[in-house]
Design a protein around this motif. Structure first.
Motif, PDB file in Angstrom:
ATOM      1  N   ASN A  21       0.885  -0.133  16.923  1.00  0.00           N
ATOM      2  CA  ASN A  21       1.906  -0.221  15.881  1.00  0.00           C
ATOM      3  C   ASN A  21       1.256  -0.307  14.505  1.00  0.00           C
ATOM      4  OD1 ASN A  21       4.454  -0.891  17.727  1.00  0.00           O
ATOM      5  ND2 ASN A  21       2.744  -2.166  18.424  1.00  0.00           N
ATOM      6  N   ILE A  22       1.889   0.294  13.513  1.00  0.00           N
ATOM      7  CA  ILE A  22       1.362   0.215  12.149  1.00  0.00           C
ATOM      8  C   ILE A  22       2.509  -0.008  11.169  1.00  0.00           C
ATOM      9  CG2 ILE A  22       1.405   2.730  11.772  1.00  0.00           C
ATOM     10  CD1 ILE A  22      -1.225   2.310  10.130  1.00  0.00           C
ATOM     11  N   ILE A  23       2.298  -0.930  10.239  1.00  0.00           N
ATOM     12  CA  ILE A  23       3.270  -1.206   9.179  1.00  0.00           C
ATOM     13  C   ILE A  23       2.702  -0.671   7.875  1.00  0.00           C
ATOM     14  CG2 ILE A  23       4.463  -3.016   7.873  1.00  0.00           C
ATOM     15  CD1 ILE A  23       4.273  -4.798  10.334  1.00  0.00           C
ATOM     16  N   ASN A  24       3.414   0.234   7.228  1.00  0.00           N
ATOM     17  CA  ASN A  24       2.968   0.760   5.946  1.00  0.00           C
ATOM     18  C   ASN A  24       3.274  -0.259   4.852  1.00  0.00           C
ATOM     19  OD1 ASN A  24       1.987   3.336   6.822  1.00  0.00           O
ATOM     20  ND2 ASN A  24       4.109   4.024   7.052  1.00  0.00           N
ATOM     21  N   CYS A  25       2.229  -0.936   4.383  1.00  0.00           N
ATOM     22  CA  CYS A  25       2.451  -2.019   3.422  1.00  0.00           C
ATOM     23  C   CYS A  25       1.739  -1.786   2.091  1.00  0.00           C
ATOM     24  CB  CYS A  25       2.041  -3.360   4.016  1.00  0.00           C
ATOM     25  SG  CYS A  25       0.345  -3.451   4.564  1.00  0.00           S
ATOM     26  N   ILE A  26       1.241  -0.566   1.880  1.00  0.00           N
ATOM     27  CA  ILE A  26       0.668  -0.222   0.582  1.00  0.00           C
ATOM     28  C   ILE A  26       1.366   1.037   0.057  1.00  0.00           C
ATOM     29  CG2 ILE A  26      -1.555  -1.205   1.240  1.00  0.00           C
ATOM     30  CD1 ILE A  26      -2.662   1.628   1.467  1.00  0.00           C
ATOM     31  N   GLU A  27       1.169   1.345  -1.218  1.00  0.00           N
ATOM     32  CA  GLU A  27       1.843   2.488  -1.833  1.00  0.00           C
ATOM     33  C   GLU A  27       1.395   3.800  -1.191  1.00  0.00           C
ATOM     34  OE1 GLU A  27       0.236   0.145  -3.432  1.00  0.00           O
ATOM     35  OE2 GLU A  27       1.739  -0.912  -4.646  1.00  0.00           O
ATOM     36  N   ASP A  28       2.331   4.737  -1.071  1.00  0.00           N
ATOM     37  CA  ASP A  28       2.025   6.029  -0.454  1.00  0.00           C
ATOM     38  C   ASP A  28       0.961   6.813  -1.216  1.00  0.00           C
ATOM     39  OD1 ASP A  28       3.745   5.678   1.644  1.00  0.00           O
ATOM     40  OD2 ASP A  28       5.421   6.791   0.744  1.00  0.00           O
ATOM     41  N   ASN A  29       0.905   6.618  -2.527  1.00  0.00           N
ATOM     42  CA  ASN A  29      -0.030   7.400  -3.337  1.00  0.00           C
ATOM     43  C   ASN A  29      -1.371   6.699  -3.549  1.00  0.00           C
ATOM     44  OD1 ASN A  29       0.895   5.363  -4.952  1.00  0.00           O
ATOM     45  ND2 ASN A  29       1.308   6.651  -6.753  1.00  0.00           N
ATOM     46  N   THR A  30      -1.658   5.688  -2.733  1.00  0.00           N
ATOM     47  CA  THR A  30      -2.939   4.984  -2.854  1.00  0.00           C
ATOM     48  C   THR A  30      -4.099   5.948  -2.600  1.00  0.00           C
ATOM     49  OG1 THR A  30      -1.952   2.888  -2.147  1.00  0.00           O
ATOM     50  CG2 THR A  30      -4.343   3.093  -1.961  1.00  0.00           C
ATOM     51  N   LYS A  31      -5.053   5.955  -3.514  1.00  0.00           N
ATOM     52  CA  LYS A  31      -6.152   6.919  -3.459  1.00  0.00           C
ATOM     53  C   LYS A  31      -7.357   6.353  -2.718  1.00  0.00           C
ATOM     54  CE  LYS A  31      -8.936   9.898  -6.498  1.00  0.00           C
ATOM     55  NZ  LYS A  31      -9.252  10.220  -7.920  1.00  0.00           N
ATOM     56  N   VAL A  32      -7.885   7.153  -1.807  1.00  0.00           N
ATOM     57  CA  VAL A  32      -9.102   6.783  -1.079  1.00  0.00           C
ATOM     58  C   VAL A  32     -10.297   7.433  -1.769  1.00  0.00           C
ATOM     59  CG1 VAL A  32     -10.330   6.892   1.118  1.00  0.00           C
ATOM     60  CG2 VAL A  32      -7.840   6.626   1.100  1.00  0.00           C
ATOM     61  N   GLU A  33     -11.296   6.630  -2.094  1.00  0.00           N
ATOM     62  CA  GLU A  33     -12.542   7.136  -2.667  1.00  0.00           C
ATOM     63  C   GLU A  33     -13.694   6.551  -1.862  1.00  0.00           C
ATOM     64  OE1 GLU A  33     -12.720   7.527  -7.097  1.00  0.00           O
ATOM     65  OE2 GLU A  33     -10.970   6.187  -7.005  1.00  0.00           O
ATOM     66  N   LEU A  34     -14.052   7.265  -0.812  1.00  0.00           N
ATOM     67  CA  LEU A  34     -15.051   6.762   0.130  1.00  0.00           C
ATOM     68  C   LEU A  34     -16.348   6.358  -0.573  1.00  0.00           C
ATOM     69  CD1 LEU A  34     -14.537   9.316   3.040  1.00  0.00           C
ATOM     70  CD2 LEU A  34     -13.983   6.880   3.065  1.00  0.00           C
ATOM     71  N   ARG A  35     -16.894   5.237  -0.084  1.00  0.00           N
ATOM     72  CA  ARG A  35     -18.189   4.716  -0.541  1.00  0.00           C
ATOM     73  C   ARG A  35     -18.154   4.172  -1.969  1.00  0.00           C
ATOM     74  NH1 ARG A  35     -18.962   9.096   2.445  1.00  0.00           N
ATOM     75  NH2 ARG A  35     -19.147  10.548   0.697  1.00  0.00           N
ATOM     76  N   LYS A  36     -16.949   3.927  -2.522  1.00  0.00           N
ATOM     77  CA  LYS A  36     -16.834   3.388  -3.865  1.00  0.00           C
ATOM     78  C   LYS A  36     -16.018   2.092  -3.856  1.00  0.00           C
ATOM     79  CE  LYS A  36     -17.036   7.804  -6.376  1.00  0.00           C
ATOM     80  NZ  LYS A  36     -16.302   8.677  -7.336  1.00  0.00           N
ATOM     81  N   SER A  37     -16.392   1.182  -4.726  1.00  0.00           N
ATOM     82  CA  SER A  37     -15.600  -0.024  -4.932  1.00  0.00           C
ATOM     83  C   SER A  37     -14.633   0.232  -6.071  1.00  0.00           C
ATOM     84  CB  SER A  37     -16.511  -1.214  -5.274  1.00  0.00           C
ATOM     85  OG  SER A  37     -15.735  -2.340  -5.635  1.00  0.00           O
ATOM     86  N   THR A  38     -13.334   0.209  -5.768  1.00  0.00           N
ATOM     87  CA  THR A  38     -12.321   0.470  -6.788  1.00  0.00           C
ATOM     88  C   THR A  38     -11.270  -0.632  -6.801  1.00  0.00           C
ATOM     89  OG1 THR A  38     -10.875   1.742  -5.306  1.00  0.00           O
ATOM     90  CG2 THR A  38     -12.628   2.960  -6.457  1.00  0.00           C
ATOM     91  N   ALA A  39     -10.629  -0.771  -7.960  1.00  0.00           N
ATOM     92  CA  ALA A  39      -9.563  -1.758  -8.084  1.00  0.00           C
ATOM     93  C   ALA A  39      -8.410  -1.420  -7.150  1.00  0.00           C
ATOM     94  CB  ALA A  39      -9.085  -1.824  -9.530  1.00  0.00           C
ATOM     95  N   GLU A  40      -8.160  -0.125  -6.954  1.00  0.00           N
ATOM     96  CA  GLU A  40      -7.071   0.314  -6.086  1.00  0.00           C
ATOM     97  C   GLU A  40      -7.331  -0.098  -4.636  1.00  0.00           C
ATOM     98  OE1 GLU A  40      -4.196   4.271  -5.898  1.00  0.00           O
ATOM     99  OE2 GLU A  40      -6.206   4.392  -6.753  1.00  0.00           O
TER     100      GLU A  40
END
Length: 364
Positions: A76-95
């Motif tokens: 089961n998965i609950i979508n609890c973050i914004e749909d447009n959340t950006k993934v930037e692999l290997r980076k530390s981001t505020a998002e």
């Protein structure tokens, strides 16, 4: 739904690290859902992004709006973050930090109300997750604030494998402040929490705890340092009066080098790297982080976000999967312990040659 299946709340951690990789690799084994009911707090879109980026086998997620809807024999998965959340692999981001906190906050809220039974956390970045609500050096301290009962419960970080359990007197504190944090009350408190956890969470009737020294060579009779004679040993003596079996203090280098830890049920280290550096050298791939001392069960893998290998299909899921199994074991052990100690019989005896009953639990 099978009521006997334990509901495991899973937070996705930092979405730019290896969290989703170890989650996907763990739950691609369909046998897992025969053991428990997983509820992932995250994003089906972000999960799909990671799966496609690494060409991992598909995991059939059942998207639900609430943990109350979690079905057995499925992930089961609950979508609890914004749909447009950006993934930037290997980076530390505020998002990514915001997404990690939203997942953790949602899971903790469900844990509070009993919608899930245990919590399994994927690694976070301790820097980018900081915000007005989360201002802690890690999960342990945050969960202590959330679940400490009337301020009485204290969290204790335990790193463990099948044959080694290491707890810490001081956790995420600067090295410059370690010595001032090593006090008799602090050590006694950690020994009490550790001893109780070994009994209720791991089923050990009379735990034997090894205590490590603070200074090299255990202070060399005061030549190198006096904390062993003035603080650690008196703390162990006080703990003994409380019924706790502790031994030492042992110099850390010789203790681990000679594998003395194999003779004990637990090891209490004075500070973070003293205990965790040798632990991870011995058990990095299989180690589990467990937060003891709280009324809830929380585990995590003993590794971090691993930005250097994120998105490359190089991360091992062994530690994460072991953290899942450990959470299930501890939850069952704790329930058995609570049931066994819920209504103890009063110790009453008849005096020899008399019919008068004596209650030996009362003070004279």
């Amino acid at each position: 739904m099978d009521e006997q299946l334990i509901k495991v709340g899973v937070t996705h951690g930092d979405i730019n690290g290896v969290g989703y990789e170890v989650i996907l690799k763990t739950f691609e084994d369909t046998r897992i859902t025969e053991l428990c009911t997983p509820v992932i707090y995250g994003s089906s879109k972000v999960a799909a992004y990671h799966r496609k980026a690494m060409e991992l086998p598909s995991v059939n997620f059942s998207i639900i709006a609430s943990a109350d809807e979690a079905g057995a024999n499925r992930v089961n998965i609950i979508n609890c973050i914004e749909d447009n959340t950006k993934v930037e692999l290997r980076k530390s981001t505020a998002e990514a930090g915001r997404a990690a906190f939203q997942s953790l906050e949602a899971a903790v809220a469900d844990l509070r109300r009993g919608a899930i039974d245990v919590l399994l956390t994927a690694p976070i970045n301790k820097h980018n997750i900081q915000n007005e609500t989360f201002h802690f050096p890690g999960h342990t301290e945050y969960l202590e604030q959330c679940f400490a009962e009337s301020g009485q419960s204290k969290a204790l970080m335990i790193l463990l494998t099948d044959s080694l359990r290491v707890a810490l007197v001081t956790g995420h504190v600067p090295v410059s402040r370690i010595a001032e944090s090593i006090t008799v009350p602090n050590i006694v408190s950690k020994l009490q929490i550790f001893n109780q956890s070994l009994k209720q969470d791991f089923g050990i009737i009379k735990p034997r705890i090894a205590v490590l020294a603070l200074n090299p060579h255990a202070g060399d009779a005061g030549l190198i340092g006096k904390e062993e004679e003035e603080i650690i040993q008196p703390a162990m003596e006080e703990a003994e009066r409380k019924g706790i079996l502790s031994f030492g203090p042992y110099p850390a280098d010789g203790f681990f080098g000679s594998r003395m830890y194999e003779k004990f049920d637990g090891v209490l280290a004075m500070y973070h790297d003293q205990g965790l550096a040798p632990f991870k050298a011995l058990a990095m791939d299989q180690g589990v982080n467990f937060t003891a001392g709280l009324p809830i069960v929380r585990t995590s893998p003993d590794h971090g976000t691993a930005y250097d290998i994120a998105g490359q299909n190089k991360a091992s899921e062994v530690s994460f999967r072991q953290a899942l199994y450990t959470a299930l074991d501890i939850y069952r052990n704790r329930k058995r312990y609570q049931e066994a100690t819920a209504r103890p019989l009063r110790r009453q005896y008849y005096e020899k040659g008399s019919e008068e009953k004596l209650d030996l639990t009362k003070e004279e």
